[in-house]
Design a protein around this motif. Structure first.
Motif, PDB file in Angstrom:
ATOM      1  N   GLY A  43       0.815  -1.213   0.000  1.00 61.23           N
ATOM      2  CA  GLY A  43       0.000   0.000   0.000  1.00 61.23           C
ATOM      3  C   GLY A  43       0.843   1.255   0.000  1.00 61.23           C
ATOM      4  O   GLY A  43       0.581   2.195  -0.757  1.00 61.23           O
TER       5      GLY A  43
ATOM      6  N   ALA B 293      -6.175   5.307  -4.658  1.00 63.45           N
ATOM      7  CA  ALA B 293      -7.314   4.775  -3.895  1.00 63.45           C
ATOM      8  C   ALA B 293      -7.067   3.302  -3.524  1.00 63.45           C
ATOM      9  O   ALA B 293      -7.346   2.884  -2.398  1.00 63.45           O
ATOM     10  N   LEU B 294      -6.534   2.522  -4.454  1.00 65.17           N
ATOM     11  CA  LEU B 294      -6.196   1.135  -4.171  1.00 65.17           C
ATOM     12  C   LEU B 294      -5.138   1.053  -3.081  1.00 65.17           C
ATOM     13  O   LEU B 294      -5.212   0.220  -2.179  1.00 65.17           O
TER      14      LEU B 294
ATOM     15  N   VAL C 149      -6.734   1.571   0.272  1.00 68.12           N
ATOM     16  CA  VAL C 149      -7.470   0.358   0.680  1.00 68.12           C
ATOM     17  C   VAL C 149      -6.500  -0.698   1.205  1.00 68.12           C
ATOM     18  O   VAL C 149      -6.738  -1.308   2.238  1.00 68.12           O
TER      19      VAL C 149
ATOM     20  N   THR D 264      -4.826   0.463   4.649  1.00 66.57           N
ATOM     21  CA  THR D 264      -5.688   0.473   5.823  1.00 66.57           C
ATOM     22  C   THR D 264      -6.362  -0.861   5.961  1.00 66.57           C
ATOM     23  O   THR D 264      -7.010  -1.192   6.867  1.00 66.57           O
TER      24      THR D 264
END
Length: 145
Positions: free
Chosen positions: A78, A138-139, A142, A145
């Motif tokens: 991430g 955005a990925l 996700v 988190t």
């Protein structure tokens, strides 16, 4: 002996690295090594370099806070995707300088931004590349988190 505290050690290393990187990038307060770090991060990440200190600190805090969840690869992935997407967006916003223009790379997306931004911009224009980088960010959120 240290194996039972490996998470604590990694958290401490990440937070300490984040604070040191913050001193180098935000305050010019780490001497010659800070200048070298600032220059290297600028060439590699461009303006996305300013996200490295908070990302390192957040990763360290998440290791300690999220002890029940053992998915460090997901956190690292991430963070990596977030840095790549920000570098790509910075590349687009910075005018996509050539990799030989070192001083302009630092104000744009750095080498990483150039590596992902140029091909995407060539394939689908700046607007299309921007949409892809926002979706990638955005990925990253996700996954992180």
């Amino acid at each position: 002996m240290l194996s039972s505290h490996a998470d604590d050690v990694w958290a401490l290393v990440l937070v300490t690295s984040g604070v040191l990187a913050g001193l180098a990038l935000y305050a010019n307060a780490l001497g010659p090594s800070g200048g070298s770090l600032r220059h290297a991060f600028g060439i590699v990440l461009g303006v996305a370099r300013y996200l490295v200190p908070p990302a390192l600190c957040a990763a360290g805090v998440l290791i300690v806070v999220g002890r029940g969840r053992r998915e460090p690869a997901r956190t690292v992935l991430g963070l990596g995707l977030a840095l790549v997407s920000i570098a790509g967006l910075a590349e687009l916003a910075g005018g996509s300088p050539r990799t030989s223009q070192w001083s302009r790379l630092q104000g744009a997306g750095g080498w990483i931004g150039s590596a992902v931004g140029h091909p995407l911009r060539s394939a689908m224009s700046g607007w299309g590349a921007g949409v892809v980088f926002v979706a990638l960010f955005a990925l990253a959120v996700v996954l992180f988190t």
